[in-house]
Design a protein around this motif. Sequence first.
Motif, PDB file in Angstrom:
ATOM      1  N   UNK A  74       0.851  -1.183   0.000  1.00  0.00           N
ATOM      2  CA  UNK A  74       0.000   0.000   0.000  1.00  0.00           C
ATOM      3  C   UNK A  74       0.890   1.237   0.000  1.00  0.00           C
ATOM      4  N   UNK A  75       0.358   2.324  -0.543  1.00  0.00           N
ATOM      5  CA  UNK A  75       1.129   3.563  -0.590  1.00  0.00           C
ATOM      6  C   UNK A  75       1.340   4.110   0.813  1.00  0.00           C
ATOM      7  N   UNK A  80      -4.427  10.805  -0.260  1.00  0.00           N
ATOM      8  CA  UNK A  80      -4.657  10.159  -1.563  1.00  0.00           C
ATOM      9  C   UNK A  80      -3.443  10.310  -2.465  1.00  0.00           C
ATOM     10  N   UNK A  81      -3.125   9.257  -3.204  1.00  0.00           N
ATOM     11  CA  UNK A  81      -1.982   9.282  -4.097  1.00  0.00           C
ATOM     12  C   UNK A  81      -2.428   8.820  -5.485  1.00  0.00           C
ATOM     13  N   UNK A  82      -1.690   9.230  -6.496  1.00  0.00           N
ATOM     14  CA  UNK A  82      -2.042   8.846  -7.858  1.00  0.00           C
ATOM     15  C   UNK A  82      -0.813   8.318  -8.583  1.00  0.00           C
ATOM     16  N   UNK A  83      -1.057   7.546  -9.611  1.00  0.00           N
ATOM     17  CA  UNK A  83       0.013   6.967 -10.417  1.00  0.00           C
ATOM     18  C   UNK A  83       0.568   8.025 -11.363  1.00  0.00           C
ATOM     19  N   UNK A  91      -4.763   2.595  -5.148  1.00  0.00           N
ATOM     20  CA  UNK A  91      -5.647   2.020  -4.129  1.00  0.00           C
ATOM     21  C   UNK A  91      -5.172   0.656  -3.647  1.00  0.00           C
ATOM     22  N   UNK A  92      -4.004   0.227  -4.091  1.00  0.00           N
ATOM     23  CA  UNK A  92      -3.495  -1.090  -3.687  1.00  0.00           C
ATOM     24  C   UNK A  92      -1.991  -1.152  -3.853  1.00  0.00           C
ATOM     25  N   UNK A 101       8.914  10.670  -4.063  1.00  0.00           N
ATOM     26  CA  UNK A 101       7.487  10.602  -3.791  1.00  0.00           C
ATOM     27  C   UNK A 101       6.657  10.146  -4.974  1.00  0.00           C
ATOM     28  N   UNK A 102       7.298   9.681  -6.052  1.00  0.00           N
ATOM     29  CA  UNK A 102       6.554   9.220  -7.217  1.00  0.00           C
ATOM     30  C   UNK A 102       5.967   7.840  -6.972  1.00  0.00           C
ATOM     31  N   UNK A 103       4.827   7.566  -7.625  1.00  0.00           N
ATOM     32  CA  UNK A 103       4.153   6.279  -7.494  1.00  0.00           C
ATOM     33  C   UNK A 103       3.787   5.737  -8.874  1.00  0.00           C
ATOM     34  N   UNK A 104       3.860   4.426  -9.016  1.00  0.00           N
ATOM     35  CA  UNK A 104       3.480   3.757 -10.251  1.00  0.00           C
ATOM     36  C   UNK A 104       2.687   2.495  -9.949  1.00  0.00           C
ATOM     37  N   UNK A 105       1.553   2.323 -10.644  1.00  0.00           N
ATOM     38  CA  UNK A 105       0.888   1.029 -10.573  1.00  0.00           C
ATOM     39  C   UNK A 105       1.867  -0.040 -11.069  1.00  0.00           C
ATOM     40  N   UNK A 106       1.832  -1.246 -10.532  1.00  0.00           N
ATOM     41  CA  UNK A 106       2.749  -2.294 -11.011  1.00  0.00           C
ATOM     42  C   UNK A 106       2.706  -2.511 -12.513  1.00  0.00           C
ATOM     43  N   UNK A 107       1.506  -2.530 -13.102  1.00  0.00           N
ATOM     44  CA  UNK A 107       1.414  -2.747 -14.552  1.00  0.00           C
ATOM     45  C   UNK A 107       1.904  -1.532 -15.337  1.00  0.00           C
TER      46      UNK A 107
END
Length: 242
Positions: A74-75, A80-83, A91-92, A101-107
Amino acid sequence: MKYNEISHFSHPQHKLKFEYTEIPFKCDGCKEVGIGSRYKCSTCDFDLHMHCAIPTPSIFHPFYTKCSFQFLSRAPGNSPRYCNACEKDITGFVYHCRSCGFDLHPCCAKLPMVLDDGEVKLYLYRKVSSSCHRCGRKGRSWSYRSKCKKYNLHVACVKEMLVENWHEFLGSHGKSSTSRKLELTRIPSLRNMLQSHHHKSRGKVKKCCEMAGLAVQFVISAVLGDPTTLIAGVIGSLMSRG
């Protein structure tokens, strides 16, 4: 690496078995849509993308050369965070860079830099100057663009089309196998958009983008976590009916 059966921390009560499906599913790890290869618990109707089931603990991405992304269930934090690839909510499961602080969905993190069907190549860009065929806007999210640079599709827009068309499917559980397969015919077609874009176009550019329109099947399958020729072929054949 693929295993026929695995144990996973997110579903400790049962083992997950590898299977291949041409029916869309919702991943219980990253909460995003998937198709193709997955790990599944049939008892609990629990599904994971390949990238979520067997993640790489730490990755680097060519778009973020100074970042090191760590796989998390989880982030971090409560905000709230976004890809950063598709601009959709996290959300997972997520790949997170603690320093930036960057985020990426696994796919999204594993999207191929080049999609090639042997004739047409689509290239992944962090930002492009041309507008998206879906939304008409620029620079919204990562994009796949044809070699002629006239055809562009946001990763975010591909996800939106899929969610719009499969919302009812993902919310239903009582449909027969036949009914579920019929839902696949609702995969969005870009034919009308391409024809509109090239209403006054001629020659090699038109041909290039028509081919790119067919190759968009690869964009869809890549976003869904399984950029394989077979899945792309299935999607492409359905799109050609639109």
